[in-house]
Motif scaffolding. Sequence first.
Motif, mmCIF file in Angstrom:
data_model
loop_
_atom_site.group_PDB
_atom_site.id
_atom_site.type_symbol
_atom_site.label_atom_id
_atom_site.label_comp_id
_atom_site.label_asym_id
_atom_site.label_seq_id
_atom_site.Cartn_x
_atom_site.Cartn_y
_atom_site.Cartn_z
ATOM 1 N N ALA A 49 0.827 -1.205 0.000
ATOM 2 C CA ALA A 49 0.000 0.000 0.000
ATOM 3 C C ALA A 49 0.863 1.258 0.000
ATOM 4 O O ALA A 49 0.578 2.211 -0.734
ATOM 5 C CB ALA A 49 -0.925 -0.010 1.213
ATOM 6 N N VAL A 50 1.920 1.269 0.788
ATOM 7 C CA VAL A 50 2.812 2.433 0.824
ATOM 8 C C VAL A 50 3.496 2.621 -0.523
ATOM 9 O O VAL A 50 3.584 3.745 -1.039
ATOM 10 C CB VAL A 50 3.848 2.292 1.961
ATOM 11 C CG1 VAL A 50 4.943 3.331 1.845
ATOM 12 C CG2 VAL A 50 3.159 2.389 3.310
ATOM 13 N N LEU A 51 3.958 1.546 -1.115
ATOM 14 C CA LEU A 51 4.617 1.652 -2.420
ATOM 15 C C LEU A 51 3.649 2.123 -3.504
ATOM 16 O O LEU A 51 4.022 2.918 -4.369
ATOM 17 C CB LEU A 51 5.247 0.314 -2.808
ATOM 18 C CG LEU A 51 6.465 -0.102 -1.981
ATOM 19 C CD1 LEU A 51 6.934 -1.484 -2.392
ATOM 20 C CD2 LEU A 51 7.581 0.915 -2.108
ATOM 21 N N MET A 52 2.405 1.652 -3.460
ATOM 22 C CA MET A 52 1.410 2.105 -4.439
ATOM 23 C C MET A 52 1.105 3.584 -4.257
ATOM 24 O O MET A 52 0.961 4.320 -5.229
ATOM 25 C CB MET A 52 0.129 1.280 -4.327
ATOM 26 C CG MET A 52 0.239 -0.110 -4.900
ATOM 27 S SD MET A 52 -1.249 -1.100 -4.698
ATOM 28 C CE MET A 52 -2.483 -0.084 -5.459
ATOM 29 N N LEU A 53 1.011 4.027 -3.002
ATOM 30 C CA LEU A 53 0.763 5.436 -2.726
ATOM 31 C C LEU A 53 1.910 6.295 -3.254
ATOM 32 O O LEU A 53 1.682 7.322 -3.903
ATOM 33 C CB LEU A 53 0.579 5.655 -1.227
ATOM 34 C CG LEU A 53 0.321 7.087 -0.778
ATOM 35 C CD1 LEU A 53 -1.006 7.575 -1.355
ATOM 36 C CD2 LEU A 53 0.312 7.181 0.723
ATOM 37 N N LEU A 54 3.128 5.873 -3.003
ATOM 38 C CA LEU A 54 4.275 6.620 -3.518
ATOM 39 C C LEU A 54 4.285 6.641 -5.043
ATOM 40 O O LEU A 54 4.603 7.658 -5.656
ATOM 41 C CB LEU A 54 5.576 6.022 -2.988
ATOM 42 C CG LEU A 54 5.837 6.218 -1.497
ATOM 43 C CD1 LEU A 54 7.068 5.444 -1.080
ATOM 44 C CD2 LEU A 54 5.968 7.689 -1.164
ATOM 45 N N HIS A 55 3.932 5.543 -5.648
ATOM 46 C CA HIS A 55 3.884 5.461 -7.106
ATOM 47 C C HIS A 55 2.817 6.414 -7.666
ATOM 48 O O HIS A 55 3.054 7.114 -8.660
ATOM 49 C CB HIS A 55 3.598 4.026 -7.543
ATOM 50 C CG HIS A 55 3.444 3.871 -9.021
ATOM 51 N ND1 HIS A 55 4.497 4.010 -9.885
ATOM 52 C CD2 HIS A 55 2.354 3.598 -9.785
ATOM 53 C CE1 HIS A 55 4.056 3.826 -11.120
ATOM 54 N NE2 HIS A 55 2.753 3.571 -11.078
ATOM 55 N N LEU A 56 1.653 6.437 -7.035
ATOM 56 C CA LEU A 56 0.589 7.327 -7.497
ATOM 57 C C LEU A 56 0.970 8.800 -7.327
ATOM 58 O O LEU A 56 0.687 9.620 -8.202
ATOM 59 C CB LEU A 56 -0.705 7.035 -6.748
ATOM 60 C CG LEU A 56 -1.388 5.714 -7.112
ATOM 61 C CD1 LEU A 56 -2.590 5.487 -6.211
ATOM 62 C CD2 LEU A 56 -1.798 5.701 -8.570
ATOM 63 N N LEU A 57 1.602 9.136 -6.214
ATOM 64 C CA LEU A 57 2.034 10.512 -6.003
ATOM 65 C C LEU A 57 3.085 10.927 -7.027
ATOM 66 O O LEU A 57 3.068 12.035 -7.544
ATOM 67 C CB LEU A 57 2.575 10.693 -4.588
ATOM 68 C CG LEU A 57 1.541 10.627 -3.471
ATOM 69 C CD1 LEU A 57 2.228 10.674 -2.128
ATOM 70 C CD2 LEU A 57 0.528 11.744 -3.611
ATOM 71 N N ARG A 58 3.979 10.027 -7.316
ATOM 72 C CA ARG A 58 5.032 10.313 -8.301
ATOM 73 C C ARG A 58 4.441 10.464 -9.709
ATOM 74 O O ARG A 58 4.825 11.337 -10.475
ATOM 75 C CB ARG A 58 6.045 9.187 -8.271
ATOM 76 C CG ARG A 58 7.293 9.454 -8.985
ATOM 77 C CD ARG A 58 8.269 8.368 -8.673
ATOM 78 N NE ARG A 58 9.495 8.589 -9.406
ATOM 79 C CZ ARG A 58 10.319 7.664 -9.792
ATOM 80 N NH1 ARG A 58 10.060 6.420 -9.476
ATOM 81 N NH2 ARG A 58 11.396 7.949 -10.458
ATOM 82 N N ARG A 59 3.487 9.616 -10.012
ATOM 83 C CA ARG A 59 2.838 9.658 -11.323
ATOM 84 C C ARG A 59 2.021 10.946 -11.470
ATOM 85 O O ARG A 59 1.966 11.543 -12.535
ATOM 86 C CB ARG A 59 1.941 8.440 -11.468
ATOM 87 C CG ARG A 59 1.325 8.276 -12.792
ATOM 88 C CD ARG A 59 0.552 6.977 -12.821
ATOM 89 N NE ARG A 59 -0.145 6.876 -14.103
ATOM 90 C CZ ARG A 59 -1.114 6.034 -14.317
ATOM 91 N NH1 ARG A 59 -1.507 5.216 -13.385
ATOM 92 N NH2 ARG A 59 -1.689 6.001 -15.485
ATOM 93 N N ARG A 60 1.391 11.365 -10.380
ATOM 94 C CA ARG A 60 0.564 12.567 -10.400
ATOM 95 C C ARG A 60 1.418 13.792 -10.661
ATOM 96 O O ARG A 60 1.012 14.719 -11.370
ATOM 97 C CB ARG A 60 -0.140 12.702 -9.057
ATOM 98 C CG ARG A 60 -1.153 13.772 -9.015
ATOM 99 C CD ARG A 60 -1.808 13.732 -7.643
ATOM 100 N NE ARG A 60 -3.060 14.441 -7.663
ATOM 101 C CZ ARG A 60 -3.730 14.774 -6.612
ATOM 102 N NH1 ARG A 60 -3.266 14.441 -5.424
ATOM 103 N NH2 ARG A 60 -4.857 15.426 -6.701
ATOM 104 N N ARG A 61 2.622 13.845 -10.092
ATOM 105 C CA ARG A 61 3.516 14.974 -10.313
ATOM 106 C C ARG A 61 3.967 15.067 -11.766
ATOM 107 O O ARG A 61 4.183 16.142 -12.286
ATOM 108 C CB ARG A 61 4.741 14.872 -9.413
ATOM 109 C CG ARG A 61 4.439 15.181 -7.986
ATOM 110 C CD ARG A 61 5.704 15.188 -7.165
ATOM 111 N NE ARG A 61 5.378 15.329 -5.767
ATOM 112 C CZ ARG A 61 6.193 15.033 -4.787
ATOM 113 N NH1 ARG A 61 7.410 14.585 -5.064
ATOM 114 N NH2 ARG A 61 5.839 15.186 -3.549
ATOM 115 N N ARG A 62 4.121 13.932 -12.407
ATOM 116 C CA ARG A 62 4.536 13.928 -13.812
ATOM 117 C C ARG A 62 3.442 14.484 -14.721
ATOM 118 O O ARG A 62 3.720 15.087 -15.733
ATOM 119 C CB ARG A 62 4.888 12.510 -14.272
ATOM 120 C CG ARG A 62 6.193 12.026 -13.744
ATOM 121 C CD ARG A 62 6.484 10.683 -14.331
ATOM 122 N NE ARG A 62 7.618 10.069 -13.671
ATOM 123 C CZ ARG A 62 7.980 8.825 -13.809
ATOM 124 N NH1 ARG A 62 7.252 8.023 -14.568
ATOM 125 N NH2 ARG A 62 9.022 8.355 -13.194
#
Length: 64
Positions: A49-62
Amino acid sequence: MRAYHGTRLTDPDIASAALVAFKPAVPVTVEGAAFAFVGFGLGAAAIRAVLMLLHLLRRRRRLI
């Protein structure tokens, strides 16, 4: 003493006494194994869950 000497150095009295006195270093019961299994699953889910959250936040910034 090495493990390969085990077949050569046998004494039934010593072996039976050692078997009676043996206590495992980590006593595992059914309940303990169940708790370990559930804990492992919950820990893996939390990490995912933490890794997915980080991935989504990173993707959102892009995208911005």
